[in-house]
Write a protein that holds these residues in place. Structure first.
Motif, mmCIF file in Angstrom:
data_model
loop_
_atom_site.group_PDB
_atom_site.id
_atom_site.type_symbol
_atom_site.label_atom_id
_atom_site.label_comp_id
_atom_site.label_asym_id
_atom_site.label_seq_id
_atom_site.Cartn_x
_atom_site.Cartn_y
_atom_site.Cartn_z
ATOM 1 N N GLY A 1 61.886 38.221 36.542
ATOM 2 C CA GLY A 1 61.703 37.789 35.454
ATOM 3 C C GLY A 1 62.487 37.938 34.231
ATOM 4 N N SER A 2 63.893 38.376 34.433
ATOM 5 C CA SER A 2 64.769 38.680 33.417
ATOM 6 C C SER A 2 65.386 37.350 32.736
ATOM 7 C CB SER A 2 65.721 39.674 33.762
ATOM 8 O OG SER A 2 66.826 39.634 32.977
ATOM 9 N N GLN A 3 65.447 37.428 31.641
ATOM 10 C CA GLN A 3 66.304 36.282 30.961
ATOM 11 C C GLN A 3 67.640 35.945 31.448
ATOM 12 O OE1 GLN A 3 65.547 36.010 26.910
ATOM 13 N NE2 GLN A 3 63.597 35.240 26.874
ATOM 14 N N ASP A 4 68.305 37.152 31.841
ATOM 15 C CA ASP A 4 69.631 36.777 32.175
ATOM 16 C C ASP A 4 70.112 36.017 33.249
ATOM 17 O OD1 ASP A 4 69.930 40.582 31.744
ATOM 18 O OD2 ASP A 4 70.258 38.924 30.385
ATOM 19 N N GLY A 5 68.945 35.893 34.236
ATOM 20 C CA GLY A 5 69.263 34.672 35.492
ATOM 21 C C GLY A 5 70.005 35.489 36.594
ATOM 22 N N SER A 6 70.150 35.008 37.646
ATOM 23 C CA SER A 6 70.687 35.409 38.861
ATOM 24 C C SER A 6 71.670 34.251 39.434
ATOM 25 C CB SER A 6 69.553 35.447 40.150
ATOM 26 O OG SER A 6 70.091 35.885 41.397
ATOM 27 N N ASP A 7 73.162 34.903 39.304
ATOM 28 C CA ASP A 7 74.122 33.880 39.705
ATOM 29 C C ASP A 7 74.156 33.727 41.494
ATOM 30 O OD1 ASP A 7 76.029 35.553 37.442
ATOM 31 O OD2 ASP A 7 75.368 33.611 37.409
ATOM 32 N N VAL A 8 74.285 32.323 41.824
ATOM 33 C CA VAL A 8 74.365 32.198 43.189
ATOM 34 C C VAL A 8 75.723 31.480 43.442
ATOM 35 C CG1 VAL A 8 73.398 30.935 45.335
ATOM 36 C CG2 VAL A 8 72.067 32.133 43.589
ATOM 37 N N THR A 9 76.685 32.323 43.905
ATOM 38 C CA THR A 9 78.014 31.248 44.014
ATOM 39 C C THR A 9 77.888 30.112 45.033
ATOM 40 O OG1 THR A 9 78.715 32.611 46.013
ATOM 41 C CG2 THR A 9 79.096 33.591 43.764
ATOM 42 N N PHE A 10 78.642 29.026 45.055
ATOM 43 C CA PHE A 10 78.651 28.057 45.665
ATOM 44 C C PHE A 10 78.877 28.366 47.449
ATOM 45 C CE2 PHE A 10 78.249 25.036 42.597
ATOM 46 C CZ PHE A 10 79.010 25.265 41.590
ATOM 47 N N ASP A 11 79.685 29.578 47.680
ATOM 48 C CA ASP A 11 79.792 29.814 48.923
ATOM 49 C C ASP A 11 78.535 30.232 49.529
ATOM 50 O OD1 ASP A 11 83.210 31.065 48.637
ATOM 51 O OD2 ASP A 11 82.191 29.199 49.224
ATOM 52 N N LEU A 12 77.760 31.231 48.672
ATOM 53 C CA LEU A 12 76.429 31.676 49.079
ATOM 54 C C LEU A 12 75.227 30.528 49.092
ATOM 55 C CD1 LEU A 12 74.437 34.060 49.635
ATOM 56 C CD2 LEU A 12 74.200 34.418 47.303
ATOM 57 N N LEU A 13 75.455 29.639 48.059
ATOM 58 C CA LEU A 13 74.592 28.574 48.381
ATOM 59 C C LEU A 13 74.757 27.765 49.346
ATOM 60 C CD1 LEU A 13 72.735 26.564 46.921
ATOM 61 C CD2 LEU A 13 74.449 25.409 45.736
ATOM 62 N N ALA A 14 76.140 27.429 49.984
ATOM 63 C CA ALA A 14 76.255 26.705 51.121
ATOM 64 C C ALA A 14 75.573 27.457 52.538
ATOM 65 C CB ALA A 14 77.770 26.728 51.438
ATOM 66 N N ARG A 15 75.593 28.684 52.434
ATOM 67 C CA ARG A 15 75.050 29.590 53.748
ATOM 68 C C ARG A 15 73.756 29.410 53.508
ATOM 69 N NH1 ARG A 15 77.364 35.654 54.327
ATOM 70 N NH2 ARG A 15 75.902 35.303 56.126
ATOM 71 N N ILE A 16 72.923 29.445 52.290
ATOM 72 C CA ILE A 16 71.605 29.491 52.038
ATOM 73 C C ILE A 16 71.006 27.744 52.781
ATOM 74 C CG2 ILE A 16 69.488 29.195 50.344
ATOM 75 C CD1 ILE A 16 70.902 30.925 48.759
ATOM 76 N N LEU A 17 71.847 26.896 52.341
ATOM 77 C CA LEU A 17 71.341 25.543 52.794
ATOM 78 C C LEU A 17 71.505 25.480 54.497
ATOM 79 C CD1 LEU A 17 73.151 23.511 50.076
ATOM 80 C CD2 LEU A 17 70.481 23.941 50.471
ATOM 81 N N ASP A 18 72.551 26.317 55.092
ATOM 82 C CA ASP A 18 72.823 26.164 56.434
ATOM 83 C C ASP A 18 71.900 27.102 57.385
ATOM 84 O OD1 ASP A 18 75.153 27.391 58.609
ATOM 85 O OD2 ASP A 18 74.766 25.224 58.441
ATOM 86 N N ALA A 19 71.227 28.022 56.433
ATOM 87 C CA ALA A 19 70.140 28.842 57.238
ATOM 88 C C ALA A 19 69.144 28.103 57.416
ATOM 89 C CB ALA A 19 70.223 30.129 56.668
ATOM 90 N N THR A 20 69.051 26.842 58.087
ATOM 91 C CA THR A 20 67.899 26.302 58.311
ATOM 92 C C THR A 20 67.968 25.269 59.529
ATOM 93 O OG1 THR A 20 66.266 24.685 57.598
ATOM 94 C CG2 THR A 20 68.193 24.399 56.458
ATOM 95 N N ALA B 1 82.684 21.576 40.908
ATOM 96 C CA ALA B 1 83.687 22.489 41.531
ATOM 97 C C ALA B 1 83.162 23.086 42.960
ATOM 98 C CB ALA B 1 83.853 23.731 40.490
ATOM 99 N N GLY B 2 81.816 23.014 43.112
ATOM 100 C CA GLY B 2 81.374 23.663 44.399
ATOM 101 C C GLY B 2 81.010 22.692 45.462
ATOM 102 N N ALA B 3 81.472 21.502 45.139
ATOM 103 C CA ALA B 3 81.114 20.356 46.338
ATOM 104 C C ALA B 3 81.853 20.718 47.503
ATOM 105 C CB ALA B 3 81.249 18.811 45.616
ATOM 106 N N GLU B 4 83.012 20.982 47.554
ATOM 107 C CA GLU B 4 83.923 20.955 48.654
ATOM 108 C C GLU B 4 83.337 22.143 49.505
ATOM 109 O OE1 GLU B 4 88.028 20.553 47.766
ATOM 110 O OE2 GLU B 4 88.550 21.365 49.718
ATOM 111 N N SER B 5 82.752 23.116 48.969
ATOM 112 C CA SER B 5 82.271 24.480 49.659
ATOM 113 C C SER B 5 80.918 24.030 50.364
ATOM 114 C CB SER B 5 81.998 25.671 48.610
ATOM 115 O OG SER B 5 82.999 26.064 47.956
ATOM 116 N N LEU B 6 80.186 22.973 49.628
ATOM 117 C CA LEU B 6 78.856 22.671 50.036
ATOM 118 C C LEU B 6 79.239 21.578 51.312
ATOM 119 C CD1 LEU B 6 76.835 21.875 46.807
ATOM 120 C CD2 LEU B 6 76.905 23.919 48.407
ATOM 121 N N LEU B 7 80.432 20.967 51.497
ATOM 122 C CA LEU B 7 80.390 20.063 52.501
ATOM 123 C C LEU B 7 80.576 20.676 53.856
ATOM 124 C CD1 LEU B 7 82.896 17.340 51.413
ATOM 125 C CD2 LEU B 7 80.329 17.433 51.297
ATOM 126 N N ARG B 8 80.631 22.135 54.026
ATOM 127 C CA ARG B 8 80.679 22.839 55.152
ATOM 128 C C ARG B 8 79.069 22.859 55.725
ATOM 129 N NH1 ARG B 8 83.348 26.983 52.130
ATOM 130 N NH2 ARG B 8 81.482 28.398 52.073
#
Length: 381
Positions: free
Chosen positions: A262-281, A297-304
């Protein structure tokens, strides 16, 4: 150049000309006065002297000064005539300017009236369409009620092929940097101000556009507000979305989700990690839309993981992000291709005078994906 602008420039030029002429007039008047005074003085000297040679010299000098005075007086008259002509022309220009301004105002009034009439006509057409749809829905409901009261009958019905699958959109919004302050006034009223992304307004605009789309029933939007990265994983498991959409803060390194604590600082998710999350299904999405600053900037990473990714090439304003998302999904729900949907969204941004923002949406796809033929909504024929 508008007629009024031309006249204003001509009036300014005439004002300058008259000012210059008046300066010249003053100089000639001074010259005539000085010459007349000098002629009188020389003539007085000639009358007082007893020397013939001195008298002739004084009379000659007096004559020269008199000629100078006459010449200056003549030039003075010419300048006065020019000033009079310029002032007459200036008066005519002012009259012409007033007439041109009235004509331009009438033209603006006519244009405004025309726009208002077109808008009324468009609204009336929308109202008629709404009434027609409501009438059809009521008629259908009455027919269903009537048939439900009839005795059971055995019918031989041809089995129809299954309807096309609904497009499932997992819509995640996050705004961890939002700051809101409420100020209480002495009279009991309060005023709230702050800094936050209008992500809820964006979702509302998207839903409104979908309601007005032809195949709105074939699009299902699941909104997860204040989304965390864990919400993304849970959403992938539960909804099995075809499209994953993120609206919020981003940078060239990754996305900023809400913090689990619940912190206002937020939670960073790199594009590489985002690609792994999307792939884990077992069923990764077909399209990822990142409606956030510098997210392309993260589009190329997501194409994996996904075949197509859309992002913003630089910082984008709230209004531009809302306009893009609403018009993009309106086109998708009208069975348009992804390429056409992006183009329609960009045109909508241009129509809203968001010229620089209209260049930000970018798309990247795998080599085997043809964006011009990629349609996410396929209505039955």
């Amino acid at each position: 150049m508008a007629r009024t602008e031309t006249l204003r420039r001509e009036i300014a030029s005439l004002d300058n000309k008259i000012g210059t002429l008046k300066k010249d007039l003053g100089k000639q008047m001074d010259a005539a006065t000085r010459a007349s005074t000098a002629a009188s003085r020389k003539q007085s000297e000639a009358s007082r002297t007893t020397s013939n040679s001195t008298r002739r010299m004084a009379e000659s000098a007096a004559e020269r000064e008199a000629k100078k005075a006459a010449l200056a007086t003549k030039k003075e008259g010419e300048i006065r005539a020019k000033i009079a002509d310029a002032e007459r022309s200036l008066s005519q220009k002012h009259s012409s300017l007033a007439s041109a301004e009235r004509d331009e105002q009438r033209a603006r009034d006519r244009e405004a009236a025309s726009r208002a009439a077109k808008e009324r006509s468009a609204q009336q057409a929308r109202d008629r369409e709404t009434k027609k749809r409501q009438s059809q829905e009521k008629a259908h409901a009455r027919e269903v009620a009537r048939l439900s009261q009839l005795p059971p009958q055995i019918r031989y019905v041809t089995v129809q092929p299954p309807s096309p699958e609904r497009l499932r959109v997992l819509y995640l919004t996050a705004n961890p940097h939002a700051v809101e302050t409420t100020l209480e006034h002495p009279d009991g009223t309060s005023e709230t101000s702050g800094t936050w992304l209008r992500v809820d307004r964006e979702v509302r605009a998207v839903r409104q556009e979908l309601k007005a789309s032809r195949w709105r029933d074939l699009v299902e939007v699941e909104h997860l507000p204040a989304a965390t990265s864990q919400d993304l994983t849970s959403g992938l498991n539960y909804y099995r979305p075809h499209v994953v959409h993120f609206s919020g803060h981003a940078s060239s390194l990754g996305l900023l989700f809400e913090n689990e604590e619940g912190s206002q600082d937020g939670s960073d998710v790199t594009f590489d990690l985002l690609a792994r999350i999307l792939d884990a299904t077992d069923e990764p999405p077909r399209l990822v839309v990142l409606n956030a600053c510098e997210s392309f900037a993260g589009a190329e990473s997501l194409l994996r993981t996904v075949p197509t990714a859309i992002g913003m090439s630089a910082s984008i304003t709230d209004l531009a992000a809302i306009t893009f998302a609403a018009k993009f999904y309106a086109a998708i729900a009208s069975a348009q291709s992804v390429a056409t949907a992006i183009e329609q969204a960009k045109i909508a941004m241009l129509n809203a005078s968001l010229v620089s923002d209209s260049k930000l949406p970018q798309v990247l796809a795998r080599d085997d994906v043809e964006l011009a033929s990629l349609k996410l909504v396929k209505p039955s024929q």
